[in-house]
Scaffold this active site. Structure first.
Site, mmCIF file in Angstrom:
data_model
loop_
_atom_site.group_PDB
_atom_site.id
_atom_site.type_symbol
_atom_site.label_atom_id
_atom_site.label_comp_id
_atom_site.label_asym_id
_atom_site.label_seq_id
_atom_site.Cartn_x
_atom_site.Cartn_y
_atom_site.Cartn_z
ATOM 1 N N HIS A 76 0.806 -1.173 -0.030
ATOM 2 C CA HIS A 76 0.096 0.113 -0.056
ATOM 3 C C HIS A 76 0.832 1.223 -0.091
ATOM 4 O O HIS A 76 0.394 2.435 -0.887
ATOM 5 C CB HIS A 76 -0.860 -0.075 1.195
ATOM 6 C CG HIS A 76 -2.073 -0.855 0.720
ATOM 7 N ND1 HIS A 76 -2.765 -1.586 1.957
ATOM 8 C CD2 HIS A 76 -2.932 -1.112 -0.199
ATOM 9 C CE1 HIS A 76 -3.821 -2.202 1.432
ATOM 10 N NE2 HIS A 76 -3.821 -1.623 0.056
ATOM 11 N N ARG A 109 -13.340 -12.857 -10.597
ATOM 12 C CA ARG A 109 -12.446 -13.967 -10.445
ATOM 13 C C ARG A 109 -12.883 -14.896 -9.077
ATOM 14 O O ARG A 109 -12.665 -14.394 -8.131
ATOM 15 C CB ARG A 109 -10.905 -13.955 -10.547
ATOM 16 C CG ARG A 109 -10.403 -15.242 -10.663
ATOM 17 C CD ARG A 109 -8.840 -15.039 -10.823
ATOM 18 N NE ARG A 109 -8.233 -14.623 -9.386
ATOM 19 C CZ ARG A 109 -6.733 -14.070 -9.446
ATOM 20 N NH1 ARG A 109 -6.073 -14.049 -10.679
ATOM 21 N NH2 ARG A 109 -6.421 -13.569 -8.312
ATOM 22 N N ASN A 161 1.216 -13.327 -16.439
ATOM 23 C CA ASN A 161 2.065 -13.809 -15.490
ATOM 24 C C ASN A 161 2.355 -15.000 -15.211
ATOM 25 O O ASN A 161 3.367 -15.669 -15.345
ATOM 26 C CB ASN A 161 1.766 -12.854 -14.234
ATOM 27 C CG ASN A 161 1.678 -11.263 -14.438
ATOM 28 O OD1 ASN A 161 2.234 -10.747 -15.128
ATOM 29 N ND2 ASN A 161 1.031 -10.658 -13.459
ATOM 30 N N CYS A 219 -5.180 -9.884 -18.929
ATOM 31 C CA CYS A 219 -5.151 -9.053 -17.690
ATOM 32 C C CYS A 219 -3.828 -9.191 -16.834
ATOM 33 O O CYS A 219 -3.637 -8.781 -15.817
ATOM 34 C CB CYS A 219 -6.321 -9.623 -16.846
ATOM 35 S SG CYS A 219 -6.123 -11.208 -16.199
#
Length: 752
Positions: free
Chosen positions: A355, A497, A622, A670
């Site tokens: 974050h 998902r 990925n 994506c």
């Protein structure tokens, strides 16, 4: 022999400077190998040469520099392998240097000093007598060079040896793009969890009061930070502070700390144990986003320590721009320095998806994570931070500073240009439509703001609520979260998902140990083994979509048609149940579009057979790259092999796009490749018309595509399919972008 090796390496490592280290090396190597001469040559990247830096046996005043590939030393460096000669002068590459006095030496043994495929230098021993060094001697020198490579690289990275060439180059992980040029400012004021030692207390009541006060102060601080950044950040970034407040008041976290205090631990020790236990759950996960949550939990713990330990002192007195260097980057650090004075941030620990890194990106502050540095040696030194490549240059030459300053100006101008494309629909120069979707980042934690620049959400992860609790979240809890996300994007598709958990992302309340979690019980495999959990989640998604009708379901880790059909049966059952319940209230439930993640290589060969069973495809580049190349992308030893532009990956992507077009199936990407300018150009050229990416890349990719004709993209992509080298593919496509007026974009990506 092992003792001699260890002694040499240790002596070199503790040397005060480079000259002393190299002198120690050649002197002790001569003694250990009983040779008359030892010399060390270091690679000079600027001059593309090997320079004689220290010697025992040759004339130390001689100035020797050999171009890469020149002379025997150059041959060793070029081939990156040892060279053992009884008569050195008879070798065709031999190059005499009379000034060194080497005429007296006949035999030659040289071995490269290599660190992570880079030749740092060459270590040479010589003798008067013409003979080949035996196998034990060669093995000794090779082993010594291998151990020295680590010492050299580490010392150089720490800035520990004065006299090394400027600039010292430190490498890390790019976390926020951009360039910062300023003095380094090392912040060592923050308490660290690992520094808290076990401690007990008899005054339980006092320790509980300290904990309550620390939680209240930390919560107040995060609320203050949220208010401070209210006008600078979008709501999705501001939600970070809401999440921190929520976690600080999480009953499970608070209860665990309280129990430890009641058992006799001091509050600081109780905080460390609890936070490390929570953090460990996330740190073992493979998904980069979820893995980064470990750092967020640690940040919370460190803020609690900060208020528990009541540190004295005021805020740092910074009056000119600085690049902040810290052990771990926190939101509090970002807020402690005015934005106008913060040129960049560097953290020794942390991930690009933490974050703090997300905040840095939202604030437009260049950032690098995972950089090893020595605070005392870097404090107040001039540095260049390149957030695009993840590098930090210490005390760079004036010419390099000027070059980067020019780049900063070009980048600022370019970013302003990018923003003009944000509100326009994504399309190529000649009007071919390309949908640009968002990979939800913070959305897994709280609501995400409507982003007018995207066509919807291409990937929404649903794992975080499952990982943060001690139990499976209830159906109603999930409905509330999913509804907030779907309602944030009215009239735009949101791809959710289903649970991608298990194996490398174990639930804290359902731990599973596996020898190879990457190939284990995860994704749809877990869900199908627990149909009750899967049904509850799908029901929650369907209930959340009532009246909105923008839900699309995505199934992860599908490897065969049998898994798909089994999942479809459960989805159909959930739909029937929710539909019957909705009828009683007069509401209707739409059947959502169903798609699969293309990430397991086996599914590539079954796409034609399952096309009739699905409504869309989403390619996770990925994981697909990781599985195709058999490379753990989180393993630093092999990370350089991980490349989504590998020919096998490009051919797989081409095959998927062709199959989708043949069956009229929408296909989206994506993975990270969609947000990379080179990757986006190739994907559109291969036939992809839906790209999903992180927020920071949306404007850039829209602008990029608007300057490129579709026909030219197709030609470029097809040409790249004929190449067999990832570096050549990237270089050629960067040249293609430069030819179309995007040379500034390419320059930003190439600058080191």
């Amino acid at each position: 022999m092992l003792t001699q090796l260890r002694n040499i390496v240790q002596s070199v490592a503790v040397s005060a400077d480079l000259d002393q280290a190299l002198h120690t090396l050649v002197q002790q190597t001569c003694l250990a190998m009983r040779t008359e001469c030892c010399s060390v040559y270091l690679a000079n990247l600027e001059q593309q040469s090997f320079d004689l830096m220290a010697t025992q046996g040759l004339d130390p005043s001689a100035q020797v520099s050999m171009s890469f590939g020149d002379g025997l030393v150059g041959v060793v460096g070029q081939r990156a392998e040892p060279l053992n000669l009884a008569y050195a002068r008879r070798h065709p590459a031999f190059k005499p240097f009379p000034a060194t006095g080497e005429d007296a030496f006949q035999s030659f043994l040289g071995t490269p000093i290599i660190y992570r495929k880079k030749v740092l230098g060459v270590l040479v021993v010589q003798q008067h007598q013409p003979r080949q060094f035996d196998q034990s001697e060669e093995s000794f020198l090779v082993t010594l060079a291998a151990q020295l490579a680590v010492v050299f690289a580490h010392a150089d990275a720490q800035g520990g040896w004065q006299g090394t060439r400027s600039p010292i180059l430190l490498e890390g992980m790019p976390a926020s793009p951009g360039i910062g040029i300023a003095q380094a400012w090392c912040d060592e004021s923050q308490p660290r969890l690992e520094d808290v030692a076990p401690a007990s207390s008899l005054d339980v009541s006092r320790e509980l009061d300290r904990l309550d006060a620390a939680i209240d102060e930390a919560s107040t601080e995060f609320r203050r930070l949220r208010k401070r950044f209210d006008k600078e950040l979008q709501k999705d970034a501001l939600a970070i502070f809401d999440l921190f407040v929520h976690l600080l008041n999480d009953p499970m976290l608070r209860e665990d700390i309280t129990v430890r205090i009641q058992q006799g631990d001091e509050a600081t020790w109780a905080v460390r144990q609890t936070v490390e236990a929570f953090s460990a759950r996330f740190s073992l996960m493979d998904d980069p986003y979820l893995k980064a949550r470990a750092d967020d939990v640690k940040e919370l713990g460190q803020r609690l320590l900060y208020f528990l330990m009541a540190p004295a002192g005021s805020a740092p007195a910074i009056s000119s721009p600085v690049v902040l260097l810290a052990h771990e980057l926190t939101a509090g650090m970002l807020a402690s320095i005015p934005r106008t004075l913060l040129a960049g941030v560097v953290a020794e620990q942390g991930a690009a998806n933490s974050h703090a890194a997300i905040l840095a990106r939202a604030l437009g502050i260049p950032a690098i994570m995972g950089v090893s540095f020595s605070p005392s040696r870097l404090h107040h030194k001039t540095v260049i931070l390149d957030g695009h490549k993840g590098i930090l240059m210490i005390e760079p030459a004036e010419a390099l500073i000027n070059e980067y300053q020019q780049l900063v100006q070009e980048e600022a101008s370019l970013q302003s240009t990018f923003e003009t494309a944000l509100a326009s629909p994504g399309q190529t120069q000649d009007g071919t439509r390309v949908e640009v979707h968002l990979n939800a980042g913070l959305s897994a934690d709280s609501q995400i703001a409507i982003n007018q620049g995207v066509d919807g959400v291409g990937l929404f992860r649903t794992e975080v609520p499952f990982l943060m609790l001690r139990r499976f979240p209830s159906e109603d809890e999930q409905v509330k979260q999913y509804r907030a996300i779907l309602a944030s994007y009215p009239d735009k598709p949101v791809v959710m998902r289903t649970l991608d958990i298990g194996g490398d992302k174990p639930l804290p309340y359902l731990s599973v140990e596996e020898d190879n979690p990457f190939l284990g019980w995860r994704g749809i495999r877990f869900s199908l083994d627990h149909p009750d959990i899967f049904l509850i989640q799908v029901r929650a998604m369907l209930r959340a979509s009532i009246g909105l009708h923008n839900l699309k379901l995505l199934l992860p880790m599908i490897s065969g048609r049998n898994e798909l059909l089994e999942a479809k049966t459960l989805v159909s059952r959930a739909y029937q149940e929710v539909s019957q319940e909705a009828e009683s209230t007069g509401e209707s439930v739409n059947i959502p579009m169903l798609g699969i993640m293309v990430e397991v290589p086996s599914i590539l060969y079954q796409l034609d057979n399952i096309a009739r069973d699905i409504d869309f495809l989403s390619v996770g580049t990925n994981d697909l790259t990781q599985y195709l190349l058999a490379v753990d992308r989180n393993n630093a030893r092999v990370a350089d092999i991980f490349d989504a532009l590998h020919p096998s990956v490009l051919h797989a992507l081409s095959s998927i796009a062709t199959m989708g077009a043949r069956h009229q199936l929408p296909v989206s990407v994506c993975g990270e490749l969609a947000g990379d300018p080179v990757g986006a150009a190739l994907l559109v050229g291969l036939g992809y018309q839906q790209l999903s990416m992180n927020t920071r890349n949306v404007a850039k990719i829209k602008y990029l595509l608007s300057r490129l004709p579709h026909e030219a993209l197709v030609v470029q992509a097809n040409t790249m399919l004929t190449l067999d080298d990832p570096d050549a593919i990237r270089a050629s496509t960067e040249a293609f972008l430069a030819e179309h007026g995007l040379d500034a974009l390419v320059k930003i990506g190439q600058m080191r």
